[in-house]
Design a protein around this motif. Structure first.
Motif, PDB file in Angstrom:
ATOM      1  N   ALA A 126       6.524  48.386  41.236  1.00 37.58           N
ATOM      2  CA  ALA A 126       6.725  49.653  41.472  1.00 37.58           C
ATOM      3  C   ALA A 126       7.817  50.186  42.048  1.00 37.58           C
ATOM      4  CB  ALA A 126       5.660  50.510  42.155  1.00 37.58           C
ATOM      5  N   ILE A 127       9.163  49.463  42.086  1.00 38.68           N
ATOM      6  CA  ILE A 127      10.235  49.828  42.657  1.00 38.68           C
ATOM      7  C   ILE A 127      11.368  49.354  41.584  1.00 38.68           C
ATOM      8  CG2 ILE A 127      10.540  47.325  43.720  1.00 38.68           C
ATOM      9  CD1 ILE A 127      11.520  48.901  46.209  1.00 38.68           C
ATOM     10  N   SER A 146       9.312  44.121  50.315  1.00 34.80           N
ATOM     11  CA  SER A 146       8.897  42.704  50.546  1.00 34.80           C
ATOM     12  C   SER A 146       8.043  41.995  49.627  1.00 34.80           C
ATOM     13  CB  SER A 146       8.534  42.519  52.198  1.00 34.80           C
ATOM     14  OG  SER A 146       7.239  43.281  52.202  1.00 34.80           O
ATOM     15  N   ASP A 147       6.958  43.013  48.982  1.00 32.60           N
ATOM     16  CA  ASP A 147       5.927  42.548  48.170  1.00 32.60           C
ATOM     17  C   ASP A 147       6.596  42.305  46.777  1.00 32.60           C
ATOM     18  OD1 ASP A 147       4.106  42.472  49.799  1.00 32.60           O
ATOM     19  OD2 ASP A 147       3.459  44.485  49.215  1.00 32.60           O
ATOM     20  N   SER A 194       9.159  52.826  55.830  1.00 32.27           N
ATOM     21  CA  SER A 194       8.414  51.954  56.089  1.00 32.27           C
ATOM     22  C   SER A 194       7.638  51.487  54.742  1.00 32.27           C
ATOM     23  CB  SER A 194       7.357  52.172  57.128  1.00 32.27           C
ATOM     24  OG  SER A 194       6.309  51.280  57.461  1.00 32.27           O
ATOM     25  N   ARG A 195       7.372  52.332  54.138  1.00 36.55           N
ATOM     26  CA  ARG A 195       6.582  52.141  52.819  1.00 36.55           C
ATOM     27  C   ARG A 195       7.426  51.428  51.941  1.00 36.55           C
ATOM     28  NH1 ARG A 195       2.947  50.309  49.956  1.00 36.55           N
ATOM     29  NH2 ARG A 195       2.223  51.477  48.030  1.00 36.55           N
ATOM     30  N   PHE A 196       8.792  51.624  51.533  1.00 37.25           N
ATOM     31  CA  PHE A 196       9.713  51.197  50.888  1.00 37.25           C
ATOM     32  C   PHE A 196       9.882  49.703  51.206  1.00 37.25           C
ATOM     33  CE2 PHE A 196      14.276  49.764  50.643  1.00 37.25           C
ATOM     34  CZ  PHE A 196      14.294  49.858  49.443  1.00 37.25           C
ATOM     35  N   GLN A 197      10.066  49.491  52.499  1.00 41.74           N
ATOM     36  CA  GLN A 197      10.089  48.024  53.112  1.00 41.74           C
ATOM     37  C   GLN A 197       8.986  47.173  52.813  1.00 41.74           C
ATOM     38  OE1 GLN A 197      10.967  49.078  57.152  1.00 41.74           O
ATOM     39  NE2 GLN A 197      13.240  49.335  56.724  1.00 41.74           N
TER      40      GLN A 197
END
Length: 151
Positions: free
Chosen positions: A34-35, A29-30, A22-25
């Motif tokens: 940091a990804i 989406s933002d 959920s955090r990854f999603q």
């Protein structure tokens, strides 16, 4: 298989597979900085690192870590502990993206038939810059790194 990496705290890892996904999603989406989305180039980048004698670190950084969970539909999540993140980050601080990209044409000629597509090297370099940022941010914050495999 698509590979994405992002930093998170040990507490977040302890929240479990569903929470981390959920955090990854949310981060995805933002369009968070940091990804790192390596897409399907994780293996290619591991080959770059192997060519400069860092295959153990590359395997840990891209496809290592402890299994956090699997949804039985093609999504798997692993993570590196803060100690492992520091190990990877220390290595990354000793080498530059430019050095890794220096071996790219040779590695890619062994993988891609018919020449390297226009723009592909630029995309790979951007992915490596994001990769460095994720590990640097995680190491500075004494954080873990989650690795999400989709596909």
């Amino acid at each position: 298989m698509n590979v994405s990496l992002f930093p998170l705290s040990a507490e977040e890892v302890l929240s479990g597979f569903d929470w981390v996904i959920s955090r990854f999603q949310d981060l995805e989406s933002d369009a968070s900085e940091a990804i790192c989305d390596l897409g399907e180039d994780g293996e290619v980048i591991e080959n770059f690192f192997a060519r400069v004698g860092a295959s153990d670190v590359a395997a840990l950084a891209i496809s290592g870590g402890a299994l956090l969970g699997d949804d039985d539909f093609g999504t798997v999540c692993t993570f590196l502990t803060a100690g492992q993140v520091k190990e990877v980050s220390e290595f990354l601080s000793s080498i530059s993206v430019r050095e890794i990209m220096g071996v790219a044409p040779e590695v890619l000629n062994d993988i891609i038939r018919g020449g390297i597509p226009d723009g592909y090297l630029d995309d790979l370099e951007n992915s490596l810059i994001d990769f460095w940022k994720v590990y640097e941010l995680a190491a500075r914050g004494d954080m873990c790194v989650a690795q999400i495999y989709e596909g």
